[in-house]
Structure formats: structure tokens, C-alpha cells
Design a protein around this motif. Structure first.
Motif, short mmCIF file in Angstrom:
data_model
loop_
_atom_site.label_atom_id
_atom_site.label_comp_id
_atom_site.label_asym_id
_atom_site.label_seq_id
_atom_site.Cartn_x
_atom_site.Cartn_y
_atom_site.Cartn_z
N ASP A 80 0.83 -1.20 0.00
CA ASP A 80 0.00 0.00 0.00
C ASP A 80 0.87 1.26 0.00
OD1 ASP A 80 -2.43 -1.41 0.09
OD2 ASP A 80 -2.23 -1.67 2.26
N PRO A 81 0.40 2.32 -0.65
CA PRO A 81 1.16 3.57 -0.64
C PRO A 81 0.98 4.33 0.68
CG PRO A 81 -0.88 3.89 -1.85
CD PRO A 81 -0.83 2.43 -1.47
N VAL A 82 1.79 5.35 0.87
CA VAL A 82 1.60 6.26 2.00
C VAL A 82 0.14 6.70 2.02
CG1 VAL A 82 2.15 8.58 2.84
CG2 VAL A 82 3.98 7.06 2.07
N PRO A 83 -0.55 6.64 3.15
CA PRO A 83 -1.98 7.01 3.19
C PRO A 83 -2.19 8.52 3.22
CG PRO A 83 -1.24 6.35 5.36
CD PRO A 83 -0.07 6.12 4.44
N GLY A 84 -3.38 8.93 2.81
CA GLY A 84 -3.79 10.33 2.94
C GLY A 84 -3.35 11.25 1.82
N MET A 85 -2.84 10.70 0.72
CA MET A 85 -2.37 11.53 -0.40
C MET A 85 -3.48 11.74 -1.42
SD MET A 85 1.50 10.08 -1.04
CE MET A 85 1.00 8.48 -1.68
N VAL A 86 -3.66 12.98 -1.87
CA VAL A 86 -4.66 13.32 -2.88
C VAL A 86 -4.00 13.25 -4.25
CG1 VAL A 86 -6.18 15.13 -3.77
CG2 VAL A 86 -5.93 14.80 -1.29
N ALA A 87 -4.58 12.43 -5.13
CA ALA A 87 -4.06 12.32 -6.49
C ALA A 87 -4.51 13.51 -7.33
CB ALA A 87 -4.53 11.03 -7.14
#
Length: 537
Positions: free
Chosen positions: A472-479
């Protein structure tokens, strides 16, 4: 003709605030009955969808105000929905903690960063381009999916977090930053996080002239699978620019005001830095920045710089309360500038600083005229949202690189205006629709935030997330979101001919649709905090 229902229910996958609007969307040829049940089958709400344009229909269950987890059904389709007073609490915390994950020059310990922990990175001094001078510029945030640190977008991100603290302190009070990486953990959360970027920005000011360097980066982007600590190419400080100095001046003046009650020493440094930066602006022409020969990282160039001067002048006005500054910025308010909140078009930041300045320091007539134009700007956005099937103030041409930022900036504008007495009836509706869209109520059913929803972003263009050994990627990032211009190779190959609002792919190589950035997360923090604070009352 028999009714045809789409294969999906498009809803807010993060959840719905107990006292807020609650909508979902489907594609169909005619209205469809819908119902909500508890997991054990108890019926709690029933309704009928309504047409909103094209083959899109919306269902509204705003009247359901009992917290819980429900099953939403439309024909044979089902979706899980959550109603809760603090439905956005976890995602807001993750969005703010993203800035800590982007911290440069420090180790992210496993106790706070979990599987995304890493060793210190980019700890060497940067050489000023074309000279032998080395500058220590540690700290701050990596800008986006790369490891560069850029003054212009940093100023926007800092301003957004400071505004979020000023407007919605109660919603942010529950957020927990990474305590182990902050030098001043006694501050309110948004100020604690923003302080790291402010401290770095102060290192970007030339002590001799007051001008501000545009960016510090390696000459080129490293490969996508490079961990932060493995990016060891030499750091180069690109030249001083007008845009960097003006936006730095504005952000420092804003910070000086906000930190006076919390960190007087920092506020004093910011005051001095803003004054010296403005002095530099007064002595130099407006010249756009262009990447020097041999530098291939993000340019952040901008041809129109009068809006940067407006922001800097208005910020100085608000910081000092001196009417002499009003005589500088008031003529700039008459210019035909785009009143927006981007990293390039920053005039609305200047407008808001002017309207928040002490009333005794400004012209009452100008203030009234500015408020009238602001209301007209919001009317135009509200009309745009009213005509859009998903209720968002966007046209096809607005789906550009970072379209989610465009949407969030526009929602932010409505909430900012409330703070200066420009109350628009569509304000919270537009903000809620923006959150719904971001969290999955869009034609792709894509939650544009990592780590949240049933269909989160899983493969962002983000070097730490690509390079680590975690699925899983770092959480909480807006694409960044849909981009009709298809500005990367895989997007051109896979998305050609798609409607603008669906020109997106969750792929690590699609930097023009799936990169992340600090200045995309910052308006998200503001808007989500605003909704949470209003919904939690």
C-alpha cells in the motif's frame, strides 16, 4: 423500454456527516427507487432518484440523521455507506500527516511512520547555481512525487494550512501529527506541521539581498524507484525569482500574524523576512522564472506576476495594519486578474488578505467593491456547479493537470468568503459536492485519496511509495485526478478519446493524472476541516 441501471452506485466512500447532505449517483434511463437498511435488514430510508443531466440520476437521503453503517440498494446494486458525526476525522488526520511523510532531511521513525519509515535524506548543503557558494537548506517538504523543494508551491501549501488553522481550529484539534519529527510539539496541529516548511522557506532567502531562491533540487529527477535517502545527486539552488520572493513574502507575513500567539520568536523572524523580501520586490522588475541550463526538475514558471505582488502587498497590509500598504495593493485589486487560489494564479489569496486587514486601514468603498466582485465570482462558480451532474463547479476545460486541486480551490473559495462576511447560499453545498467527488462520487467510482474508500488510489506517482517494500502507498495523499491533456506517455496510450472527467488512471507512471503534491493536499485539508467542523456542531 425496460429501465437500465448502471453497474455501480457512485457514492462518498469515506462517509457522510450526520447533519450534512447525503447523495449518491447512478446512471439510468429513468428514475429508480432506492432504500437504505441496517446490516441486519431493518429498513431505515426509502426514496426515488431524480435526473441531474444526461443519463445521471441522484438519490438524496439527507434526512437520514441516525449514525450507523447502512446498506444502500438500487435494484440489484448494493453499496455500503457510513453516517457519522466525525465521518471525515480519520481522512483529515491522514491528509495532514501526509506533510510529515514528505519531510526532508530527517529520519521518519517506524514508531510514527510505520512501514513507510526511512533514514535521513538530502542532508548536504546546496550549491547556488553558477557559484561556489554552498547553502544549508535542510528540512521542509518534498514537493510532490519527486524530492525537489520549490518556494512557489510551498507558499500556497503553507497559506492553506494557516488558513485552515484560523478558520477551523476545532476540527483540526483532534489531528495527531508525527510527534517524534517536530521541533515544536506544543503548537496546534496545523501550525506544528506548517512550521517545518516555514523554517525551510526561511533558509531560501538570500541574507545579502532579501531575494528568495526559486527552488532546491538535484539537476534531474531520480528514477521512480529511488528511496529518499538514496537520492544522493548534488543539490542545486536555482536563482532568485520574482515569483518566489513575492509568494515567500506573502506566506511569511501571514505566518508572522498567526504565530505571534504561539511562537513569538518564529513570528519575529517571519516579520523581518517578509519586510526584506518586499524590499527586494520594490527594486526588481517582474521577470518570469525559467529553468536554467542543466536543470530539469519542476519549473513552476509563471508569466503573470501582478497577482503575486497583490498577495504580497495585501499580506503586508494585514500584518502591519498600516494604511500605506492599502495604497499599494488597492490599485492591484482593479486589475483583470484571475481570482483563484492556485500556485500560479494567487490573486484570491491577496483579496482575502485585503478583506481581513483592519477596516480602519482600507478604503470602505474599495472594500465594498471587492466584496461585490467576490460574490459575482462565487455566483459564477455556483451556476457552474448547478449545471453539473455531480454538482461541482467544473467544466471540461478545467480537467487539467491537478484538476482535483482546481476543484478543491474553488470549494475553498466559498468557505473563505464566509470568513469576510460574503455569505453565499451554495457555499456548503459546493464544498460537500467537492468532498463527495473526491471520495468516490464521480464517474469512475474512484476515491482520489490513498488508503481510503472501497476504491482508493493504489499506485500513485510518488517515489517513496514506489520504492518501499510495502504493497500500500503512504496514506492520505490526494491524487491529481483527470487530465484531458494526457501529458504522460501511458495516459496518451490508454486514455485517448476518453471524456475529460474520466481521463485518469491509477498507475505509477501516469504523473499527469496520478501524481501527488503538497499543494493538492493543502486545500483538501482546508475543505474537509471546514465540512467536519460544520457537521460536528
Amino acid at each position: 423500454m425496460p429501465s437500465r441501471v448502471s453497474k455501480s452506485i457512485f457514492c462518498n466512500q469515506v462517509g457522510y456527516l450526520t447533519s450534512g447532505d447525503k447523495r449518491f449517483w447512478i446512471q439510468a434511463r429513468e428514475a429508480q427507487p432506492f432504500a437504505l437498511h441496517t446490516p441486519d435488514g431493518q429498513a431505515v430510508f426509502a426514496g426515488l432518484t431524480k435526473p441531474v443531466g444526461g443519463d445521471w440520476y441522484v438519490g438524496d437521503f439527507t434526512a437520514l440523521r441516525v449514525p450507523g453503517t447502512y446498506v444502500l440498494t438500487v435494484g440489484s446494486l448494493e453499496a455500503r455507506v457510513v453516517v457519522h458525526r466525525r465521518a471525515y476525522g480519520d481522512v483529515l488526520e491522514a491528509m495532514l500527516r501526509f506533510f510529515d511523510y514528505q519531510l526532508c532531511g530527517v529520519a521518519l521513525p517506524e514508531e510514527d511512520a510505520g512501514p513507510w519509515a526511512h533514514a535521513p535524506c538530502h542532508t548536504s548543503d546546496a550549491k547556488v547555481l553558477g557559484t561556489e557558494r554552498a547553502v544549508a537548506c535542510p528540512g521542509g517538504w518534498h514537493d510532490a512525487g519527486d524530492y525537489g523543494k520549490y518556494t512557489v508551491p510551498a507558499a500556497k501549501a503553507v497559506a492553506d494550512l494557516l488558513l485552515a488553522h484560523e478558520y477551523f481550529p476545532a476540527a483540526l484539534a483532534h489531528v495527531r501529527p508525527m510527534r517524534s519529527v517536530h521541533r515544536e510539539p506544543h503548537l496546534p496541529p496545523a501550525l506544528e506541521v506548517a512550521r517545518e516548511e516555514i523554517a525551510w522557506l526561511l533558509t531560501m532567502q538570500d541574507p545579502a539581498t532579501g531575494g528568495v531562491y526559486h527552488k532546491v533540487s538535484t539537476p534531474s529527477f531520480p528514477p521512480l524507484d529511488t528511496r529518499p535517502e538514496d537520492d544522493t545527486a548534488p543539490l542545486i539552488m536555482s536563482p532568485i525569482s520574482y515569483a518566489a520572493t513575492a509568494t515567500f513574502c506573502a506566506a511569511m507575513a501571514h505566518a508572522a500574524l498567526v504565530y505571534r500567539a504561539h511562537d513569538p520568536a518564529l513570528a519575529s523572524c517571519c516579520t523581518d523576512a517578509a519586510q526584506r523580501a518586499y524590499a527586494w520586490l520594490s527594486e526588481h522588475e517582474m521577470r518570469p522564472f525559467r529553468n536554467p541550463d542543466g536543470i530539469f526538475t519542476g519549473e513552476y514558471g509563471d508569466r503573470e506576476l501582478r497577482d503575486e505582488l497583490l498577495w504580497a502587498s495585501s499580506a503586508m497590509l494585514r500584518m502591519t495594519g498600516d494604511s500605506a500598504w492599502a495604497r499599494v495593493c488597492e490599485p492591484l485589486l482593479d486589475l483583470d486578474l484571475a481570482w483563484e487560489l492556485g500556485w500560479a494564479d494567487v490573486a484570491l489569496y491577496g483579496v482575502m488578505e485585503y478583506l481581513r486587514a483592519p477596516s480602519a486601514a482600507v478604503s470602505g468603498d474599495v472594500r465594498s467593491k471587492v466584496k461585490s466582485r467576490l460574490l459575482r465570482e462565487l455566483d459564477a462558480l455556483a451556476a457552474m456547479a448547478e449545471s453539473h451532474p455531480f454538482g461541482i463547479p467544473m467544466r471540461d476545460e478545467d480537467f487539467i493537470w491537478g484538476s482535483n486541486m482546481v476543484l478543491l480551490n474553488r470549494a475553498m473559495a466559498f468557505l473563505l468568503a464566509e470568513g469576510v462576511g460574503v455569505l453565499h447560499p451554495a457555499a456548503h453545498t459546493v464544498a460537500q459536492r467537492a468532498a463527495d467527488y473526491l471520495f468516490g462520487a464521480n464517474p469512475l467510482g474512484q476515491c482520489y485519496v490513498t488508503g481510503f474508500g472501497q476504491q482508493p488510489v493504489r499506485q500513485p506517482h510518488h517515489r517513496p511509495s514506489v520504492a518501499d517494500d510495502v504493497d500500500d502507498p503512504v496514506p492520505g495523499m490526494v491524487a491529481g485526478g483527470p487530465n484531458r491533456n494526457l501529458q504522460d506517455e501511458i495516459a496518451r496510450a490508454k486514455l485517448a478519446g476518453r471524456p475529460a472527467m474520466t481521463a485518469y488512471m491509477d498507475h505509477q507512471d501516469s504523473y499527469s493524472t496520478n501524481e501527488v503534491a503538497i499543494y493538492w493536499n493543502s486545500p483538501a485539508v482546508f475543505v474537509v476541516a471546514g465540512l467536519l467542523e460544520a457537521g460536528g456542531r
